[in-house]
Design a protein around this motif. Structure first.
Motif, PDB file in Angstrom:
ATOM      1  N   PRO A  45     -44.964  21.873 -21.204  1.00  0.00           N
ATOM      2  CA  PRO A  45     -44.460  21.985 -22.580  1.00  0.00           C
ATOM      3  C   PRO A  45     -43.535  23.186 -22.761  1.00  0.00           C
ATOM      4  O   PRO A  45     -43.314  23.950 -21.821  1.00  0.00           O
ATOM      5  CB  PRO A  45     -45.758  22.143 -23.388  1.00  0.00           C
ATOM      6  N   PRO A  46     -42.988  23.386 -23.986  1.00  0.00           N
ATOM      7  CA  PRO A  46     -41.933  24.381 -24.160  1.00  0.00           C
ATOM      8  C   PRO A  46     -42.364  25.834 -24.137  1.00  0.00           C
ATOM      9  O   PRO A  46     -41.502  26.714 -24.058  1.00  0.00           O
ATOM     10  CB  PRO A  46     -41.333  24.016 -25.526  1.00  0.00           C
ATOM     11  N   THR A  47     -43.649  26.142 -24.215  1.00  0.00           N
ATOM     12  CA  THR A  47     -44.081  27.540 -24.205  1.00  0.00           C
ATOM     13  C   THR A  47     -43.828  28.165 -22.836  1.00  0.00           C
ATOM     14  O   THR A  47     -44.292  27.657 -21.813  1.00  0.00           O
ATOM     15  CB  THR A  47     -45.574  27.651 -24.549  1.00  0.00           C
ATOM     16  N   ILE A  48     -43.090  29.282 -22.819  1.00  0.00           N
ATOM     17  CA  ILE A  48     -42.728  29.938 -21.561  1.00  0.00           C
ATOM     18  C   ILE A  48     -42.512  31.420 -21.833  1.00  0.00           C
ATOM     19  O   ILE A  48     -42.177  31.819 -22.957  1.00  0.00           O
ATOM     20  CB  ILE A  48     -41.463  29.286 -20.949  1.00  0.00           C
ATOM     21  N   ASN A  49     -42.704  32.251 -20.811  1.00  0.00           N
ATOM     22  CA  ASN A  49     -42.570  33.697 -20.994  1.00  0.00           C
ATOM     23  C   ASN A  49     -41.708  34.294 -19.877  1.00  0.00           C
ATOM     24  O   ASN A  49     -41.916  34.013 -18.699  1.00  0.00           O
ATOM     25  CB  ASN A  49     -43.952  34.362 -20.977  1.00  0.00           C
ATOM     26  N   PHE A  50     -40.728  35.125 -20.270  1.00  0.00           N
ATOM     27  CA  PHE A  50     -39.847  35.811 -19.330  1.00  0.00           C
ATOM     28  C   PHE A  50     -40.181  37.301 -19.297  1.00  0.00           C
ATOM     29  O   PHE A  50     -40.435  37.907 -20.340  1.00  0.00           O
ATOM     30  CB  PHE A  50     -38.374  35.679 -19.744  1.00  0.00           C
ATOM     31  N   THR A  51     -40.141  37.887 -18.095  1.00  0.00           N
ATOM     32  CA  THR A  51     -40.316  39.334 -17.942  1.00  0.00           C
ATOM     33  C   THR A  51     -39.251  39.855 -16.981  1.00  0.00           C
ATOM     34  O   THR A  51     -39.057  39.286 -15.898  1.00  0.00           O
ATOM     35  CB  THR A  51     -41.709  39.688 -17.388  1.00  0.00           C
ATOM     36  N   TRP A  52     -38.568  40.945 -17.369  1.00  0.00           N
ATOM     37  CA  TRP A  52     -37.559  41.579 -16.516  1.00  0.00           C
ATOM     38  C   TRP A  52     -38.093  42.912 -15.999  1.00  0.00           C
ATOM     39  O   TRP A  52     -38.715  43.675 -16.753  1.00  0.00           O
ATOM     40  CB  TRP A  52     -36.276  41.846 -17.297  1.00  0.00           C
ATOM     41  N   THR A  53     -37.832  43.202 -14.724  1.00  0.00           N
ATOM     42  CA  THR A  53     -38.175  44.515 -14.175  1.00  0.00           C
ATOM     43  C   THR A  53     -36.988  45.070 -13.388  1.00  0.00           C
ATOM     44  O   THR A  53     -36.185  44.311 -12.828  1.00  0.00           O
ATOM     45  CB  THR A  53     -39.404  44.455 -13.242  1.00  0.00           C
TER      46      THR A  53
END
Length: 240
Positions: free
Chosen positions: A136-144
Motif C-alpha cells: 500500500p501507499p504508506t512508505i518512509n524515506f530516510t537520508w544519511t
C-alpha cells in the motif's frame, strides 16, 4: 467475490463524478487503505490537478494559475472529499467482513537514486530517491550523510498512482557534494522484510588521482628526452 471487491477498493479506489466535454474530461478518484491512509484526487485528462489535504482541511490545487470557477468550487470540493472517505471506509469494512481471511495485497518498492546534474565537488545539486511499484501507499524515506541522519534540505513529494494500481513517490535532498562524502537513501515499507537502501558518492576525476610527484616526474622525463633529442640533432649537424 469478496476478495475481488477488496482488491478493487484497496488497489484502485473508486472513480466517480465523471464529466466529459468536447475537449476535456474530469473525474475524481478516492481510496482508503489498511494503513488508514486516504486519498482523494481530482483528475483532468488523466493528470491530477487537485487533491484533498485532510491535515489542512482543504483542497490543494496543483495548477499554477487557478481559474475563478475552481476557486469558487474549492470549499464545496473539500466537503465532497470528506463524504467520499466516509463512503470508502464503509464499503471497505463491509468487504473485509464478507471475507475476513482474504489476503491483502502487498508489493515492495523498487528503489533508484540519481542526481539532477552531473556530480561536481562544491557545486550545489539535488539527489532524487525514487520508490516505485509499491503497495500500500504508506512508505518512509530516510537520508544519511556519512552515517548521520539528515533533515535539512529533504523534501518528500506526494505519492502518485501507477496504472497497475501500485504507487510511486520521490524524496529529494538538496546538497553540495564533497570528495569522501557518502549519502544513503533508506526506504521502509511493510512489504519489504528489511529496509532497502541505495547509496551515492562523488566520483573522483581520474586526473585528480594523479599525485603532484607523479606529474613532476613525468614532466622531468619529457624535458630530459627533449634535451637529449636536441643534443643528438646538433651532434649530427656538426661539420666534419
Amino acid at each position: 467475490m469478496a476478495l475481488s471487491v477488496i482488491a478493487l477498493i484497496l488497489s484502485a479506489g473508486a472513480a466517480c463524478g465523471y464529466i466529459q466535454t468536447q475537449s476535456h474530461n474530469f473525474h475524481y478518484i478516492y481510496g482508503c487503505y489498511e494503513s488508514d491512509d486516504v486519498r482523494v484526487d481530482a483528475v483532468v485528462d488523466g493528470d491530477v490537478v487537485a487533491y484533498a489535504d485532510f491535515n489542512k482541511e482543504e483542497v490543494v490545487w496543483v495548477l499554477p494559475h487557478l481559474p475563478q470557477p475552481a476557486k469558487d468550487f474549492k470549499k464545496m470540493a473539500y466537503g465532497v472529499a470528506k463524504a467520499s472517505t466516509a463512503h470508502c471506509h464503509s464499503v471497505l469494512g463491509k468487504a473485509k467482513n464478507a471475507d475476513p481471511g482474504a489476503p491483502l495485497r502487498q508489493d515492495p518498492p523498487d528503489i533508484y537514486i540519481y542526481t539532477r546534474y552531473e556530480g561536481e565537488a562544491s557545486v550545489m545539486n539535488t539527489l532524487f530517491c525514487v520508490a516505485n511499484h509499491f503497495y500500500p501507499p504508506t512508505i518512509n524515506f530516510t537520508w544519511t550523510k556519512n552515517g548521520v541522519e539528515l533533515t535539512e534540505g529533504v523534501a518528500n513529494l506526494r505519492y502518485r498512482h501507477n496504472r497497475d494500481g501500485t504507487f510511486h513517490m520521490i524524496s529529494t535532498l538538496l546538497f553540495t557534494p564533497q570528495p569522501g562524502d557518502h549519502y544513503i537513501c533508506t526506504v521502509e515499507h511493510q512489504a519489504a522484510k528489511v529496509p532497502v537502501s541505495k547509496s551515492w558518492e562523488l566520483k573522483e576525476n581520474k586526473m585528480s588521482r594523479v599525485s603532484p610527484e607523479a606529474v613532476f616526474f613525468g614532466v622531468s622525463v619529457v624535458l630530459c628526452l627533449m634535451g637529449f633529442g636536441t643534443g643528438v640533432f646538433f651532434f649530427i649537424k656538426q661539420p666534419n
